[in-house]
Scaffold this active site. Structure first.
Site, PDB file in Angstrom:
ATOM      1  N   THR A   1       0.851  -1.186   0.000  1.00  0.00           N
ATOM      2  CA  THR A   1       0.000   0.000   0.000  1.00  0.00           C
ATOM      3  C   THR A   1       0.892   1.242   0.000  1.00  0.00           C
ATOM      4  O   THR A   1       2.064   1.185   0.385  1.00  0.00           O
ATOM      5  CB  THR A   1      -0.898   0.052   1.247  1.00  0.00           C
ATOM      6  OG1 THR A   1      -0.056   0.043   2.421  1.00  0.00           O
ATOM      7  CG2 THR A   1      -1.840  -1.133   1.304  1.00  0.00           C
TER       8      THR A   1
ATOM      9  N   ARG B   1      -7.216   9.214   2.985  1.00  0.00           N
ATOM     10  CA  ARG B   1      -7.558   8.457   4.189  1.00  0.00           C
ATOM     11  C   ARG B   1      -8.836   9.064   4.761  1.00  0.00           C
ATOM     12  O   ARG B   1      -9.011  10.279   4.756  1.00  0.00           O
ATOM     13  CB  ARG B   1      -6.440   8.536   5.237  1.00  0.00           C
ATOM     14  CG  ARG B   1      -5.272   7.596   4.982  1.00  0.00           C
ATOM     15  CD  ARG B   1      -5.669   6.150   5.258  1.00  0.00           C
ATOM     16  NE  ARG B   1      -4.553   5.227   5.138  1.00  0.00           N
ATOM     17  CZ  ARG B   1      -4.253   4.547   4.061  1.00  0.00           C
ATOM     18  NH1 ARG B   1      -4.980   4.699   2.961  1.00  0.00           N
ATOM     19  NH2 ARG B   1      -3.248   3.701   4.039  1.00  0.00           N
TER      20      ARG B   1
ATOM     21  N   ASP C   1     -14.218   7.880  -1.350  1.00  0.00           N
ATOM     22  CA  ASP C   1     -13.734   6.502  -1.487  1.00  0.00           C
ATOM     23  C   ASP C   1     -13.183   5.965  -0.170  1.00  0.00           C
ATOM     24  O   ASP C   1     -13.091   4.747   0.006  1.00  0.00           O
ATOM     25  CB  ASP C   1     -12.651   6.435  -2.570  1.00  0.00           C
ATOM     26  CG  ASP C   1     -12.108   5.025  -2.768  1.00  0.00           C
ATOM     27  OD1 ASP C   1     -12.926   4.128  -3.091  1.00  0.00           O
ATOM     28  OD2 ASP C   1     -10.900   4.814  -2.588  1.00  0.00           O
TER      29      ASP C   1
ATOM     30  N   GLU D   1     -13.669   2.734   8.758  1.00  0.00           N
ATOM     31  CA  GLU D   1     -13.875   1.597   7.847  1.00  0.00           C
ATOM     32  C   GLU D   1     -13.651   0.286   8.608  1.00  0.00           C
ATOM     33  O   GLU D   1     -12.752   0.194   9.429  1.00  0.00           O
ATOM     34  CB  GLU D   1     -12.863   1.650   6.690  1.00  0.00           C
ATOM     35  CG  GLU D   1     -13.033   2.781   5.725  1.00  0.00           C
ATOM     36  CD  GLU D   1     -11.925   2.764   4.656  1.00  0.00           C
ATOM     37  OE1 GLU D   1     -11.212   1.732   4.518  1.00  0.00           O
ATOM     38  OE2 GLU D   1     -11.765   3.776   3.975  1.00  0.00           O
TER      39      GLU D   1
ATOM     40  N   HIS E   1     -13.229   2.138  -0.774  1.00  0.00           N
ATOM     41  CA  HIS E   1     -11.767   2.250  -0.688  1.00  0.00           C
ATOM     42  C   HIS E   1     -11.094   1.460  -1.814  1.00  0.00           C
ATOM     43  O   HIS E   1     -10.207   0.638  -1.578  1.00  0.00           O
ATOM     44  CB  HIS E   1     -11.279   1.765   0.685  1.00  0.00           C
ATOM     45  CG  HIS E   1      -9.912   2.264   1.050  1.00  0.00           C
ATOM     46  ND1 HIS E   1      -9.488   2.406   2.343  1.00  0.00           N
ATOM     47  CD2 HIS E   1      -8.848   2.654   0.280  1.00  0.00           C
ATOM     48  CE1 HIS E   1      -8.244   2.852   2.372  1.00  0.00           C
ATOM     49  NE2 HIS E   1      -7.830   3.014   1.124  1.00  0.00           N
TER      50      HIS E   1
END
Length: 346
Positions: free
Chosen positions: A67, A209, A233, A238, A255
């Site tokens: 990531t 984020r 997004d 989350e 996301h």
């Protein structure tokens, strides 16, 4: 060598067998101290929190997160424990730019806008923000850039203040890392004061984020028409996302802005390359994304072609219809390729 790998990391199984003696796959949220105790390396995503609770007493020497962000890694603990780590900066920057490009085309069509008459503010101009700036310039938009770390290094000439962006922009998009404290703090960067300072009822886009934007303040801004639309997004808390915000968002996705197959392949390759470098292994592998089902696109113009390649309303509709499936929709994301995978015929 033993490697534990998040089981949602794609295109890795054949390649990793060439460098490791033992490989174990597990869901990212299910990494436990018992699981990682005798591992030499971990390959993770954002759902695995690498901290003292997980790593203490293990023989883990290296962590690769596939990531861009690395706020799920306790870097200070890793430093104390002698554990090296790496992220994959820029791996999915073109994918996020594709998401923004398609989202803007959908928005301008639905709202009957001309993008070349609008001003966009890009907050965070790293790998992703720079590509988004190019997308905006190609649309003929006026582009304002905000990036405090870059401004300090390069001078203020190319950059605009948050105040100027709040006053002059029709679209504001966030591409910053999450810093919860310190000089470049981005946690709740867009809070109630920020929304109160807006002058042009802009569209707010967040693909960075979730915690960069204060959810309650964003909802209040939407409800009071301080902003015209939201394209979201990434979400606070989350996968337990705010259903009210999802319902009100023009586009709301799980996301996945950076989830093109090209971006995923890049991240997987960067993670394995880093492990080979750290352990001084010769890596003999290839990692390539699968070809699209229909690699030839017939379109009247480039905008139509872009939306044939990727239309975010499909992802948005799926999440709005079944928000409880956030993790499933993210984890089992369908194949999406970037423009280089297609032949476009006009």
């Amino acid at each position: 060598m033993k490697i534990i790998i998040d089981n949602k990391i794609p295109y890795i199984k054949e390649a990793v067998q060439r460098i490791a003696d033992e490989v174990v796959y597990a869901p990212g949220k299910d990494f436990t101290p018992e699981l990682v105790r005798d591992a030499d390396a971990l390959i993770i995503r954002t759902r695995t929190h690498c901290n003292r609770d997980l790593l203490e007493g293990s023989r883990v020497r290296f962590i690769a997160t596939a990531t861009i962000g690395f706020d799920h890694i306790d870097t200070e603990y890793c430093k104390q424990a002698g554990i090296e780590w790496t992220n994959a900066p820029g791996c999915n920057s073109a994918s996020v730019a594709q998401y923004i490009q398609s989202s803007l085309l959908v928005w301008k069509s639905c709202r009957n806008k001309k993008l070349n008459e609008l001003t966009i503010g890009i907050i965070g101009v790293g790998n992703v923000g720079s590509k988004v700036a190019k997308v905006a310039q190609d649309f003929g938009m006026r582009v304002l850039l905000n990036d405090l770390p870059r401004e300090e290094k390069e001078g203020a000439e190319r950059f605009s203040s948050l105040k100027k962006i709040a006053e002059e922009c029709d679209i504001i998009t966030f591409h910053v890392p999450l810093y919860k404290e310190g000089k470049y703090k981005t946690f709740h960067l867009a809070d109630e004061d920020f929304f109160q300072s807006l002058k042009r009822k802009p569209v707010i886009i967040n693909t960075s984020r979730g915690e960069v934007i204060q959810t309650d303040a964003l909802l209040k801004a939407l409800n009071s028409r301080m902003i015209s639309d939201a394209i979201i997004d990434v979400w606070e808390h989350e996968p337990e996302i705010n259903r009210d915000l999802l319902e009100k968002a023009f586009i709301g996705t799980p996301h996945i802005a950076g989830y093109s197959a090209d971006g995923k392949a890049n991240a997987t390759r960067m993670s394995l390359d880093a492990i080979c470098k750290f352990f001084q292994i010769k890596g003999d592998y290839e990692i390539n994304a699968p070809a699209p089902a229909s690699p030839i696109i017939h379109a009247k113009n480039h905008e139509e072609a872009v939306l044939q390649m990727y239309n975010p309303t499909e992802d948005s509709n799926r999440l709005k219809n079944q928000p409880e499936l956030f993790e499933t929709l993210r984890g089992d994301y369908p194949l999406r390729r970037e423009e280089k995978a297609y032949i476009i015929k006009y």
